[in-house]
Design a protein around this motif. Structure first.
Motif, PDB file in Angstrom:
ATOM      1  N   VAL A  19       0.552  -0.598  -0.144  1.00 20.31           N
ATOM      2  CA  VAL A  19       0.034  -0.299  -0.390  1.00 20.31           C
ATOM      3  C   VAL A  19       0.474   1.300  -0.038  1.00 20.31           C
ATOM      4  O   VAL A  19       0.632   1.949  -1.163  1.00 20.31           O
ATOM      5  CB  VAL A  19      -0.599  -0.137   1.289  1.00 20.31           C
ATOM      6  CG1 VAL A  19      -0.801  -0.201   2.839  1.00 20.31           C
ATOM      7  CG2 VAL A  19      -1.945   1.010   0.890  1.00 20.31           C
ATOM      8  N   MET A  20       1.750   1.469   0.887  1.00 22.72           N
ATOM      9  CA  MET A  20       2.660   2.716   1.004  1.00 22.72           C
ATOM     10  C   MET A  20       3.770   2.892  -0.393  1.00 22.72           C
ATOM     11  O   MET A  20       3.813   4.259  -0.529  1.00 22.72           O
ATOM     12  CB  MET A  20       3.597   2.824   1.762  1.00 22.72           C
ATOM     13  CG  MET A  20       3.404   2.750   3.600  1.00 22.72           C
ATOM     14  SD  MET A  20       2.460   4.417   3.269  1.00 22.72           S
ATOM     15  CE  MET A  20       3.552   5.378   3.886  1.00 22.72           C
ATOM     16  N   GLY A  21       4.269   1.241  -1.257  1.00 27.41           N
ATOM     17  CA  GLY A  21       5.400   2.091  -2.339  1.00 27.41           C
ATOM     18  C   GLY A  21       4.120   2.063  -3.482  1.00 27.41           C
ATOM     19  O   GLY A  21       4.362   2.658  -3.974  1.00 27.41           O
TER      20      GLY A  21
ATOM     21  N   TYR B  71       9.856  -2.593  -8.755  1.00 27.18           N
ATOM     22  CA  TYR B  71      10.251  -4.071  -8.735  1.00 27.18           C
ATOM     23  C   TYR B  71       9.967  -4.290  -7.703  1.00 27.18           C
ATOM     24  O   TYR B  71       9.451  -3.709  -6.075  1.00 27.18           O
ATOM     25  CB  TYR B  71      11.796  -4.156  -8.429  1.00 27.18           C
ATOM     26  CG  TYR B  71      11.796  -5.691  -7.957  1.00 27.18           C
ATOM     27  CD1 TYR B  71      11.506  -6.877  -8.983  1.00 27.18           C
ATOM     28  CD2 TYR B  71      12.507  -6.066  -6.978  1.00 27.18           C
ATOM     29  CE1 TYR B  71      11.803  -7.734  -8.985  1.00 27.18           C
ATOM     30  CE2 TYR B  71      12.430  -7.095  -6.338  1.00 27.18           C
ATOM     31  CZ  TYR B  71      12.199  -8.481  -7.088  1.00 27.18           C
ATOM     32  OH  TYR B  71      12.878  -9.967  -6.934  1.00 27.18           O
ATOM     33  N   ASN B  72       8.647  -5.656  -7.321  1.00 27.86           N
ATOM     34  CA  ASN B  72       8.012  -5.996  -6.678  1.00 27.86           C
ATOM     35  C   ASN B  72       8.598  -7.872  -6.431  1.00 27.86           C
ATOM     36  O   ASN B  72       8.111  -8.532  -7.062  1.00 27.86           O
ATOM     37  CB  ASN B  72       6.388  -6.148  -6.325  1.00 27.86           C
ATOM     38  CG  ASN B  72       5.694  -6.541  -4.468  1.00 27.86           C
ATOM     39  OD1 ASN B  72       6.088  -5.775  -3.541  1.00 27.86           O
ATOM     40  ND2 ASN B  72       5.068  -7.668  -4.916  1.00 27.86           N
ATOM     41  N   ARG B  73       8.884  -8.131  -4.531  1.00 24.96           N
ATOM     42  CA  ARG B  73       9.492  -9.385  -4.446  1.00 24.96           C
ATOM     43  C   ARG B  73       8.029 -10.194  -5.468  1.00 24.96           C
ATOM     44  O   ARG B  73       8.426 -11.324  -6.293  1.00 24.96           O
ATOM     45  CB  ARG B  73       9.274 -10.184  -3.335  1.00 24.96           C
ATOM     46  CG  ARG B  73       9.758 -11.229  -3.140  1.00 24.96           C
ATOM     47  CD  ARG B  73       9.912 -11.847  -1.748  1.00 24.96           C
ATOM     48  NE  ARG B  73       8.854 -11.437  -1.177  1.00 24.96           N
ATOM     49  CZ  ARG B  73       8.295 -12.344   0.047  1.00 24.96           C
ATOM     50  NH1 ARG B  73       9.837 -12.434   0.956  1.00 24.96           N
ATOM     51  NH2 ARG B  73       7.245 -11.397   0.682  1.00 24.96           N
ATOM     52  N   THR B  74       6.946  -9.912  -5.287  1.00 21.38           N
ATOM     53  CA  THR B  74       5.858 -11.387  -5.899  1.00 21.38           C
ATOM     54  C   THR B  74       5.746 -10.134  -7.133  1.00 21.38           C
ATOM     55  O   THR B  74       4.964  -9.133  -7.373  1.00 21.38           O
ATOM     56  CB  THR B  74       4.831 -11.601  -5.045  1.00 21.38           C
ATOM     57  OG1 THR B  74       5.792 -11.815  -4.261  1.00 21.38           O
ATOM     58  CG2 THR B  74       3.579 -11.790  -6.063  1.00 21.38           C
ATOM     59  N   GLY B  75       5.757 -11.061  -8.739  1.00 20.24           N
ATOM     60  CA  GLY B  75       5.739 -10.158 -10.160  1.00 20.24           C
ATOM     61  C   GLY B  75       4.136  -9.989  -9.806  1.00 20.24           C
ATOM     62  O   GLY B  75       4.260  -8.957 -10.902  1.00 20.24           O
TER      63      GLY B  75
HETATM   64  P1  NBP Z   1       4.440  -4.080   4.495  1.00 18.45           P
HETATM   65  O1  NBP Z   1       5.467  -3.681   5.629  1.00 18.45           O
HETATM   66  O2  NBP Z   1       2.824  -4.853   4.646  1.00 18.45           O
HETATM   67  O3  NBP Z   1       5.175  -4.814   3.705  1.00 18.45           O
HETATM   68  C1  NBP Z   1       5.023  -5.932   2.045  1.00 18.45           C
HETATM   69  C2  NBP Z   1       5.814  -5.756   1.341  1.00 18.45           C
HETATM   70  O4  NBP Z   1       7.592  -5.897   1.712  1.00 18.45           O
HETATM   71  C3  NBP Z   1       5.310  -6.124  -0.538  1.00 18.45           C
HETATM   72  O5  NBP Z   1       5.861  -5.512  -1.124  1.00 18.45           O
HETATM   73  C4  NBP Z   1       5.798  -7.319   0.496  1.00 18.45           C
HETATM   74  O6  NBP Z   1       6.304  -8.146  -1.403  1.00 18.45           O
HETATM   75  C5  NBP Z   1       7.901  -6.828   0.798  1.00 18.45           C
HETATM   76  N1  NBP Z   1       7.995  -8.015   0.925  1.00 18.45           N
HETATM   77  C6  NBP Z   1       8.600  -8.691   1.761  1.00 18.45           C
HETATM   78 BR1  NBP Z   1       6.810  -8.621   3.597  1.00 18.45          BR
HETATM   79  N2  NBP Z   1       9.119  -9.190   2.401  1.00 18.45           N
HETATM   80  C7  NBP Z   1      10.453  -9.705   1.772  1.00 18.45           C
HETATM   81  C8  NBP Z   1      10.759 -10.046   1.606  1.00 18.45           C
HETATM   82  N3  NBP Z   1      11.947 -10.784   1.361  1.00 18.45           N
HETATM   83  N4  NBP Z   1      11.956  -9.325  -0.126  1.00 18.45           N
HETATM   84  C9  NBP Z   1      11.337  -7.871  -0.362  1.00 18.45           C
HETATM   85  N5  NBP Z   1      10.228  -7.512  -0.628  1.00 18.45           N
HETATM   86  C10 NBP Z   1       9.397  -8.433   0.904  1.00 18.45           C
HETATM   87  O7  NBP Z   1       4.067  -3.038   3.273  1.00 18.45           O
HETATM   88  P2  NBP Z   1       3.097  -1.182   3.964  1.00 18.45           P
HETATM   89  O8  NBP Z   1       2.079  -1.307   4.472  1.00 18.45           O
HETATM   90  O9  NBP Z   1       2.804  -0.737   2.562  1.00 18.45           O
HETATM   91  O10 NBP Z   1       4.615  -0.732   4.687  1.00 18.45           O
HETATM   92  C11 NBP Z   1       5.510  -0.510   4.139  1.00 18.45           C
HETATM   93  C12 NBP Z   1       6.705   0.529   5.206  1.00 18.45           C
HETATM   94  O11 NBP Z   1       6.424   1.196   5.616  1.00 18.45           O
HETATM   95  C13 NBP Z   1       6.757  -0.827   6.537  1.00 18.45           C
HETATM   96  O12 NBP Z   1       8.136  -0.406   6.827  1.00 18.45           O
HETATM   97  C14 NBP Z   1       6.190  -0.041   7.356  1.00 18.45           C
HETATM   98  O13 NBP Z   1       6.191  -0.008   8.229  1.00 18.45           O
HETATM   99  C15 NBP Z   1       6.108   1.415   6.812  1.00 18.45           C
HETATM  100  N6  NBP Z   1       4.966   2.603   6.754  1.00 18.45           N
HETATM  101  C16 NBP Z   1       3.647   1.720   6.899  1.00 18.45           C
HETATM  102  C17 NBP Z   1       2.387   3.243   6.852  1.00 18.45           C
HETATM  103  C18 NBP Z   1       0.852   2.323   6.588  1.00 18.45           C
HETATM  104  O14 NBP Z   1      -0.210   2.580   6.891  1.00 18.45           O
HETATM  105  N7  NBP Z   1       0.910   1.461   6.158  1.00 18.45           N
HETATM  106  C19 NBP Z   1       2.773   4.382   7.082  1.00 18.45           C
HETATM  107  C20 NBP Z   1       4.074   4.680   7.299  1.00 18.45           C
HETATM  108  C21 NBP Z   1       5.029   3.379   7.529  1.00 18.45           C
HETATM  109  P3  NBP Z   1       5.172  -9.365  -1.170  1.00 18.45           P
HETATM  110  O15 NBP Z   1       4.595  -8.486  -2.300  1.00 18.45           O
HETATM  111  O16 NBP Z   1       5.801  -9.989  -2.802  1.00 18.45           O
HETATM  112  O17 NBP Z   1       4.822 -10.478   0.155  1.00 18.45           O
END
Ligand code: NBP
Length: 473
Positions: A14-16, A33-37
């Motif tokens: 969501v953040m990315g 790029y995302n680990r899961t293409g």
């Molecule tokens: P998440 O914290 O849920 O992370 C999901 C992402 O991490 C997916 O793209 C996933 O890829 C990737 N990922 C994981 Br899990 N393990 C991986 C690995 N070993 N190698 C490569 N990629 C990997 O996502 P988010 O909620 O968007 O938050 C991202 C960051 O921003 C976090 O640090 C979070 O704490 C921070 N943040 C979040 C918010 C919020 O409101 N959500 C606000 C501020 C900061 P995949 O798709 O292949 O599983």
């Protein structure tokens, strides 16, 4: 489209995704790029009109970027960040910049900074606040790392950040882990703000107010001194109805709070540095206690207490709770700032506390009108020893304290838990008390452990021990 992209982002959750759309909207071409293409393909397909370059291997991603490369990671904090960095290292060139935009622990950031710097790369640990909407429309960004790396990223950061009075909500926070550290404190303060609002809600509930009546109060407060994102969303949340039952949504939500750890990190850092953050502590503990639902349900029928029903003048209660909330909120920020000042001195970070308050005015979850007063306080006196002693806040606390005391007393006498209101008030009273009871505590320590004590009638630094009487049990 250009051959090479200006910026690349790894981690399309969501953040990315929202950050990518934000960066792209400012005129930059972005590789993703995302680990899961599949997530990459779905994202790019959903935004086919945008200057996005999908990539399916880290190597392809790196090759798609102009040099020096600017690679932002938006992956789950912790091991995932290290795993991605490991993959990037053999592919990057000297001076390329890696930015970790997740909620990483600042000590991890310091480790990664040393790791990447030793290899000739540049690393920025950047706190990004504002959730999904902030990431898309303009977050508050707290980047830490060398000033030269900040300068290289500055045009992108300033263009994507939220703007308040024309100023971007981003600044170079300091070296190493300073950016992620400040983001952690931001989150700790956020915990405090949220809990204080919830305590106001529980008092209103005990006074028999409906969700709509409470929403009116929060909406009105949002027009005044308490104007802030969290007050605003509270009003909206209270007004929300469940489409299935027609009941207020909040009444149907289970009272078990979640947390992801940044509040606890703040407490651990405060303990490490002997700084009191009792409002934030109360907020974190309130979430922990809320999560013990089964035990609370069992205890509710076994442990008695007064009737949690407030039969009071409603308008007076609303006015008093407003003042108690405002005063407690000041304490929560004062404690967070005290911790930041302590760490800044310890680590030589030279944190600009007034500047930090100013970049929190937009984009982030704790954005609030009253942050202007914090900036003004530190601009007027950069060596301010404590926020409570700045003229504006001194006056506010002196004015609001009667209502604050009455709210805490009312809650205590009716068995309504208000841990953050009362922790804030106790902190206030402790700090304004010239002579505390610690003289007796020192006597106890000297009694059982010969720990010695100083005397009020002798120069400081002279230590005394008393031959206390023997205890016969
Ligand atoms: P998440 O914290 O849920 O992370 C999901 C992402 O991490 C997916 O793209 C996933 O890829 C990737 N990922 C994981 Br899990 N393990 C991986 C690995 N070993 N190698 C490569 N990629 C990997 O996502 P988010 O909620 O968007 O938050 C991202 C960051 O921003 C976090 O640090 C979070 O704490 C921070 N943040 C979040 C918010 C919020 O409101 N959500 C606000 C501020 C900061 P995949 O798709 O292949 O599983």
């Amino acid at each position: 489209m250009n051959n090479l992209s200006d910026f690349g982002l790894i981690g399309l959750a969501v953040m990315g995704q929202n950050l990518v759309l934000n960066v792209e909207s400012r005129g930059f071409q972005v590789s993703v790029y995302n680990r899961t293409g599949d997530a990459t393909d779905a994202f790019v397909a959903a935004h086919a009109d945008k200057k996005l370059v999908p990539t399916h291997t880290v190597a392809e991603f790196v090759q798609s970027l102009s040099k020096p490369r600017r690679v932002m990671l938006m992956v789950k904090a912790g091991a995932a960040v290290d795993a991605v960095i490991e993959q990037l290292i053999p592919l990057l060139d000297a001076n390329d910049i890696v930015i970790d935009g997740g909620n990483s622990l600042f000590t991890d950031t310091e480790r990664r900074d040393a790791w990447l710097t030793a290899k000739g790369f540049r690393f920025i640990g950047a706190g990004v606040s504002g959730g999904e909407e902030g990431a898309r429309k303009g977050p508050s960004i707290m980047p830490g790392g060398p000033a030269s790396s900040w300068e290289a990223m500055r045009p992108i950061f300033e263009s994507i950040a939220a703007k308040v009075d024309g100023a971007p909500c981003v600044m170079h926070i300091g070296p190493g882990g300073a950016g992620h550290y400040v983001k952690m404190i931001h989150n700790g303060i956020e915990y405090g703000d949220m809990q204080l609002i919830c305590e106001a809600y529980s008092l209103f509930k005990a006074a028999g107010m409906t969700a709509d009546e409470m929403a009116d109060v929060f909406d009105a407060w949002n027009e005044g001194d308490l104007h802030s994102y969290l007050i605003q969303i509270t009003g909206k949340a209270l007004r929300q109805r469940d489409p299935e039952t027609g009941q207020p949504m909040v009444d149907l939500i289970l009272d078990k709070a979640g947390q992801k750890g940044t509040g606890q990190w703040t407490l651990m850092n405060a303990a490490d540095n002997a700084v009191v953050v009792s409002t934030i502590n109360a907020a974190v503990e309130a979430r922990v206690l809320s999560s013990m639902k089964a035990l609370r349900v069992a205890a509710s029928s076994q442990l008695s207490g007064p009737e949690a029903t407030l039969e009071v003048d409603r308008q007076q209660l609303i006015a008093q709770v407003h003042d108690a909330l405002y005063a407690s909120k000041v304490l929560s920020y004062a404690q967070g700032l005290d911790l930041m000042r302590t760490m800044s001195d310890k680590k030589d970070w030279a944190l600009d506390l007034g500047g930090i308050a100013s970049i929190w005015r937009g984009g982030c979850i704790i954005r609030a009108r009253f942050l202007n007063h914090i900036t003004e306080a530190y601009r007027a006196d950069p060596t301010l020893p404590h926020l409570m002693l700045a003229p504006f806040f001194k006056n506010l606390l002196n004015t609001n304290q009667q209502a604050w005391r009455e709210v805490v007393a009312l809650a205590a006498s009716h068995g309504i838990p208000v841990p953050a209101f009362s922790a804030s008030l106790s902190y206030f009273d402790s700090l304004r008390t010239e002579r505390l009871s610690a003289n007796l505590l020192q006597a106890q320590r000297d009694f059982f452990g010969a720990h010695t004590y100083e005397r009020v009638d002798k120069p400081a630094g002279q230590w005394f021990h008393t031959a206390w009487p023997e205890v016969i049990e």
